[in-house]
Scaffold this active site. Structure first.
Site, PDB file in Angstrom:
ATOM      1  N   ASP A   9      38.334  47.941  37.937  1.00 60.04           N
ATOM      2  CA  ASP A   9      38.527  49.499  37.864  1.00 60.04           C
ATOM      3  C   ASP A   9      38.757  50.179  38.974  1.00 60.04           C
ATOM      4  O   ASP A   9      38.084  50.337  39.720  1.00 60.04           O
ATOM      5  CB  ASP A   9      37.344  49.976  37.015  1.00 60.04           C
ATOM      6  CG  ASP A   9      37.555  51.358  36.404  1.00 60.04           C
ATOM      7  OD1 ASP A   9      38.556  51.857  36.051  1.00 60.04           O
ATOM      8  OD2 ASP A   9      36.418  52.192  36.838  1.00 60.04           O
ATOM      9  N   GLU A  69      43.246  47.734  35.755  1.00 63.09           N
ATOM     10  CA  GLU A  69      43.563  49.012  34.704  1.00 63.09           C
ATOM     11  C   GLU A  69      44.664  49.718  35.287  1.00 63.09           C
ATOM     12  O   GLU A  69      44.811  49.775  36.348  1.00 63.09           O
ATOM     13  CB  GLU A  69      42.318  49.685  34.521  1.00 63.09           C
ATOM     14  CG  GLU A  69      42.519  50.727  33.395  1.00 63.09           C
ATOM     15  CD  GLU A  69      41.254  51.587  33.176  1.00 63.09           C
ATOM     16  OE1 GLU A  69      41.005  51.285  31.828  1.00 63.09           O
ATOM     17  OE2 GLU A  69      40.766  52.216  33.724  1.00 63.09           O
ATOM     18  N   ASP A 142      31.637  52.089  36.508  1.00 65.40           N
ATOM     19  CA  ASP A 142      32.940  51.633  37.093  1.00 65.40           C
ATOM     20  C   ASP A 142      32.603  50.038  36.967  1.00 65.40           C
ATOM     21  O   ASP A 142      33.743  49.447  36.538  1.00 65.40           O
ATOM     22  CB  ASP A 142      32.961  51.952  38.509  1.00 65.40           C
ATOM     23  CG  ASP A 142      33.166  53.596  38.765  1.00 65.40           C
ATOM     24  OD1 ASP A 142      34.077  53.923  38.797  1.00 65.40           O
ATOM     25  OD2 ASP A 142      32.042  53.975  39.021  1.00 65.40           O
TER      26      ASP A 142
END
Length: 169
Positions: A9, A69, A142
């Site tokens: 992330d 991501e 996260d």
């Protein structure tokens, strides 16, 4: 085929990571956490720190794939640029380590983990907890997001393997 997957992330202040192992159709947690960089440190030094810490994680857990991501920002372009730089450093660390790299949008992650592309953070975190058999939701957020990204790849891996074998890869 067993496969170790590293989910990322992206972030410059805090980059979440999650390592899972895909064994058959079971996804098992290996480790998760965050790489944090101090706010008043120059950006190049922060990026270097992220790169080196990711290399350490890759060396320790030996993933075969890194899943990152894709970014979605609709307001703060300054944040988007620095997060984009951190994301680029993560992808570089993966490629330099010989990992397959894959990218998913937030909507793809939500659909894969929750089954609904507009799921909220709490729904995603609870599904990550359930899918990995954890007693509590992974913290910080996260890290939970990074695990969700790794789970997304794990769910897609069997189909990717079939597609690649059909193509002769």
């Amino acid at each position: 085929m067993d496969r170790v997957i590293l989910g990322i992330d992206p972030g410059i202040a805090r980059m979440g990571y999650g390592v899972v192992k895909l064994q058959g159709n079971q996804v098992r947690p290996v480790t998760y956490g965050c790489i944090e960089t101090p706010a008043h440190t120059p950006v190049p030094s922060r990026l270097q720190s992220i790169y080196h810490e990711l290399q350490d994680i890759i060396a320790t857990y030996q993933p075969s794939v890194m899943v990152v991501e894709e970014l979605f920002f609709n307001r703060n372009t300054t944040t988007a640029f620095t997060v984009g730089q951190a994301r680029g450093v993560a992808l570089l660390a993966g490629v330099e380590s010989g990992l397959e790299t894959q990218e998913y949008t937030p909507i793809q992650v939500k659909q894969a983990v929750v089954g609904y592309g507009r799921a909220d953070k709490k729904q995603i975190q609870e599904m990550v907890r359930m899918l990995l058999g954890l007693t509590s939701i992974p913290k910080p957020d996260d890290a939970a997001d990074a695990l969700a990204i790794a789970i997304t790849y794990a769910h897609a891996a069997p189909m990717l393997d079939k597609t690649n074998s059909i193509r002769g890869r």
